[in-house]
Design a protein around this motif. Sequence first.
Motif, PDB file in Angstrom:
ATOM      1  N   VAL A 185     -28.187 -12.345 -53.799  1.00  0.00           N
ATOM      2  CA  VAL A 185     -28.662 -11.015 -54.182  1.00  0.00           C
ATOM      3  C   VAL A 185     -28.262  -9.995 -53.118  1.00  0.00           C
ATOM      4  CG1 VAL A 185     -30.724  -9.638 -54.592  1.00  0.00           C
ATOM      5  CG2 VAL A 185     -30.575 -11.958 -55.513  1.00  0.00           C
ATOM      6  N   SER A 186     -28.263 -10.436 -51.878  1.00  0.00           N
ATOM      7  CA  SER A 186     -27.924  -9.574 -50.753  1.00  0.00           C
ATOM      8  C   SER A 186     -26.566 -10.003 -50.208  1.00  0.00           C
ATOM      9  CB  SER A 186     -28.991  -9.681 -49.668  1.00  0.00           C
ATOM     10  OG  SER A 186     -28.632  -8.950 -48.529  1.00  0.00           O
ATOM     11  N   TYR A 187     -25.590  -9.117 -50.251  1.00  0.00           N
ATOM     12  CA  TYR A 187     -24.239  -9.501 -49.856  1.00  0.00           C
ATOM     13  C   TYR A 187     -23.421  -8.266 -49.515  1.00  0.00           C
ATOM     14  CZ  TYR A 187     -23.184  -7.849 -54.529  1.00  0.00           C
ATOM     15  OH  TYR A 187     -23.082  -7.066 -55.651  1.00  0.00           O
ATOM     16  N   CYS A 188     -22.231  -8.513 -49.022  1.00  0.00           N
ATOM     17  CA  CYS A 188     -21.235  -7.476 -48.852  1.00  0.00           C
ATOM     18  C   CYS A 188     -19.911  -8.051 -49.358  1.00  0.00           C
ATOM     19  CB  CYS A 188     -21.097  -7.074 -47.385  1.00  0.00           C
ATOM     20  SG  CYS A 188     -19.818  -5.858 -47.049  1.00  0.00           S
TER      21      CYS A 188
ATOM     22  N   GLY B 225      -9.279  -4.353 -42.611  1.00  0.00           N
ATOM     23  CA  GLY B 225     -10.265  -3.992 -43.618  1.00  0.00           C
ATOM     24  C   GLY B 225      -9.837  -2.746 -44.366  1.00  0.00           C
ATOM     25  N   VAL B 226      -9.896  -2.796 -45.685  1.00  0.00           N
ATOM     26  CA  VAL B 226      -9.499  -1.668 -46.527  1.00  0.00           C
ATOM     27  C   VAL B 226     -10.724  -0.956 -47.074  1.00  0.00           C
ATOM     28  CG1 VAL B 226      -8.288  -1.000 -48.640  1.00  0.00           C
ATOM     29  CG2 VAL B 226      -7.315  -2.760 -47.138  1.00  0.00           C
ATOM     30  N   ALA B 227     -11.637  -1.716 -47.666  1.00  0.00           N
ATOM     31  CA  ALA B 227     -12.840  -1.127 -48.241  1.00  0.00           C
ATOM     32  C   ALA B 227     -13.897  -2.205 -48.390  1.00  0.00           C
ATOM     33  CB  ALA B 227     -12.542  -0.509 -49.611  1.00  0.00           C
ATOM     34  N   THR B 228     -15.158  -1.800 -48.251  1.00  0.00           N
ATOM     35  CA  THR B 228     -16.264  -2.719 -48.470  1.00  0.00           C
ATOM     36  C   THR B 228     -17.312  -2.078 -49.375  1.00  0.00           C
ATOM     37  OG1 THR B 228     -17.398  -1.960 -46.469  1.00  0.00           O
ATOM     38  CG2 THR B 228     -15.989  -3.919 -46.272  1.00  0.00           C
ATOM     39  N   LEU B 229     -18.084  -2.954 -50.022  1.00  0.00           N
ATOM     40  CA  LEU B 229     -19.135  -2.529 -50.935  1.00  0.00           C
ATOM     41  C   LEU B 229     -20.335  -3.430 -50.715  1.00  0.00           C
ATOM     42  CD1 LEU B 229     -20.235  -0.970 -53.392  1.00  0.00           C
ATOM     43  CD2 LEU B 229     -18.992  -2.563 -54.854  1.00  0.00           C
ATOM     44  N   GLY B 230     -21.444  -2.837 -50.299  1.00  0.00           N
ATOM     45  CA  GLY B 230     -22.642  -3.612 -50.074  1.00  0.00           C
ATOM     46  C   GLY B 230     -23.465  -3.785 -51.345  1.00  0.00           C
ATOM     47  N   SER B 231     -24.387  -4.736 -51.287  1.00  0.00           N
ATOM     48  CA  SER B 231     -25.239  -4.987 -52.450  1.00  0.00           C
ATOM     49  C   SER B 231     -26.159  -3.799 -52.733  1.00  0.00           C
ATOM     50  CB  SER B 231     -26.061  -6.265 -52.244  1.00  0.00           C
ATOM     51  OG  SER B 231     -26.718  -6.267 -50.995  1.00  0.00           O
ATOM     52  N   ASP B 232     -26.299  -2.888 -51.767  1.00  0.00           N
ATOM     53  CA  ASP B 232     -27.098  -1.681 -52.010  1.00  0.00           C
ATOM     54  C   ASP B 232     -26.248  -0.535 -52.539  1.00  0.00           C
ATOM     55  OD1 ASP B 232     -27.293  -0.188 -48.647  1.00  0.00           O
ATOM     56  OD2 ASP B 232     -25.599  -0.963 -49.808  1.00  0.00           O
ATOM     57  N   GLY B 233     -24.954  -0.792 -52.766  1.00  0.00           N
ATOM     58  CA  GLY B 233     -24.069   0.225 -53.305  1.00  0.00           C
ATOM     59  C   GLY B 233     -23.313   1.038 -52.273  1.00  0.00           C
ATOM     60  N   THR B 234     -23.610   0.787 -50.994  1.00  0.00           N
ATOM     61  CA  THR B 234     -22.919   1.529 -49.935  1.00  0.00           C
ATOM     62  C   THR B 234     -21.452   1.133 -49.872  1.00  0.00           C
ATOM     63  OG1 THR B 234     -24.941   1.664 -48.623  1.00  0.00           O
ATOM     64  CG2 THR B 234     -22.864   2.011 -47.475  1.00  0.00           C
ATOM     65  N   THR B 235     -20.576   2.096 -49.765  1.00  0.00           N
ATOM     66  CA  THR B 235     -19.142   1.833 -49.648  1.00  0.00           C
ATOM     67  C   THR B 235     -18.624   2.358 -48.312  1.00  0.00           C
ATOM     68  OG1 THR B 235     -18.578   3.918 -50.747  1.00  0.00           O
ATOM     69  CG2 THR B 235     -18.743   1.963 -52.127  1.00  0.00           C
ATOM     70  N   ARG B 236     -17.542   1.724 -47.863  1.00  0.00           N
ATOM     71  CA  ARG B 236     -16.887   2.158 -46.635  1.00  0.00           C
ATOM     72  C   ARG B 236     -15.387   1.965 -46.817  1.00  0.00           C
ATOM     73  NH1 ARG B 236     -17.972   2.650 -41.036  1.00  0.00           N
ATOM     74  NH2 ARG B 236     -16.107   3.617 -40.173  1.00  0.00           N
ATOM     75  N   TYR B 237     -14.602   2.949 -46.394  1.00  0.00           N
ATOM     76  CA  TYR B 237     -13.151   2.874 -46.539  1.00  0.00           C
ATOM     77  C   TYR B 237     -12.474   3.033 -45.193  1.00  0.00           C
ATOM     78  CZ  TYR B 237     -14.088   3.601 -51.501  1.00  0.00           C
ATOM     79  OH  TYR B 237     -14.537   3.467 -52.784  1.00  0.00           O
ATOM     80  N   ALA B 238     -11.345   2.365 -45.051  1.00  0.00           N
ATOM     81  CA  ALA B 238     -10.492   2.617 -43.904  1.00  0.00           C
ATOM     82  C   ALA B 238      -9.971   4.046 -44.001  1.00  0.00           C
ATOM     83  CB  ALA B 238      -9.338   1.625 -43.876  1.00  0.00           C
ATOM     84  N   GLU B 239      -9.782   4.658 -42.854  1.00  0.00           N
ATOM     85  CA  GLU B 239      -9.335   6.046 -42.835  1.00  0.00           C
ATOM     86  C   GLU B 239      -8.009   6.212 -43.567  1.00  0.00           C
ATOM     87  OE1 GLU B 239      -9.432   7.699 -38.919  1.00  0.00           O
ATOM     88  OE2 GLU B 239      -8.246   9.455 -39.484  1.00  0.00           O
ATOM     89  N   SER B 240      -7.155   5.219 -43.482  1.00  0.00           N
ATOM     90  CA  SER B 240      -5.818   5.315 -44.076  1.00  0.00           C
ATOM     91  C   SER B 240      -5.829   5.319 -45.602  1.00  0.00           C
ATOM     92  CB  SER B 240      -4.941   4.172 -43.573  1.00  0.00           C
ATOM     93  OG  SER B 240      -5.498   2.924 -43.945  1.00  0.00           O
TER      94      SER B 240
ATOM     95  N   SER C 297     -18.358  -2.261 -40.856  1.00  0.00           N
ATOM     96  CA  SER C 297     -17.432  -2.456 -39.746  1.00  0.00           C
ATOM     97  C   SER C 297     -16.003  -2.724 -40.199  1.00  0.00           C
ATOM     98  CB  SER C 297     -17.898  -3.628 -38.877  1.00  0.00           C
ATOM     99  OG  SER C 297     -17.682  -4.860 -39.558  1.00  0.00           O
ATOM    100  N   LEU C 298     -15.851  -3.188 -41.459  1.00  0.00           N
ATOM    101  CA  LEU C 298     -14.529  -3.542 -41.997  1.00  0.00           C
ATOM    102  C   LEU C 298     -13.860  -4.654 -41.178  1.00  0.00           C
ATOM    103  CD1 LEU C 298     -13.145   0.028 -42.785  1.00  0.00           C
ATOM    104  CD2 LEU C 298     -14.013  -1.625 -44.425  1.00  0.00           C
ATOM    105  N   GLN C 299     -14.673  -5.456 -40.497  1.00  0.00           N
ATOM    106  CA  GLN C 299     -14.137  -6.533 -39.678  1.00  0.00           C
ATOM    107  C   GLN C 299     -14.064  -7.831 -40.485  1.00  0.00           C
ATOM    108  OE1 GLN C 299     -12.944  -6.273 -36.452  1.00  0.00           O
ATOM    109  NE2 GLN C 299     -13.185  -4.076 -36.849  1.00  0.00           N
TER     110      GLN C 299
END
Length: 127
Positions: free
Chosen positions: A30-33, A47-62, A108-110
């Motif tokens: 239920v809880s993941y990234c 790391g290009v992009a991530t999406l958390g189980s809470d809907g939070t997204t993160r993108y690489a600047e490029s 962190s995109l790590q």
Amino acid sequence: QVRFVESGGGSVQAGGSLRLSCVASGYTAVSYCMGWFRQTPSNNREGVATLGSDGTTRYAESVDGRFTISRDNAKKTLYLQMDNLNPEDTGMYYCAYKWGYNRNACNSLQATAFQDWGQGTQVTVSS
């Protein structure tokens, strides 16, 4: 362990678009990234992009503003819509899964934060 099948890679010209898909099988928490990473011969896994189980997204600047990560929970599928591609986007793209959600780790995109990985799909962008 979560298993993935990635698809959607291919060869396109600069300015073109591709949509990558990653279908998960097996138990998922239920809880993941989840994230997309890419690797080129000259670079580490980036790391290009991530999406958390809470809907939070993160993108690489490029890729920010050109790529969009999304998911369909019913289909257990993660997507990466890639628009306005350029030759620097060329690489093998992998989807990855991190058990348990930690916002800092997810943002962190790590690659080291993720436990389960797909086999990858190749994206080639020509100028």
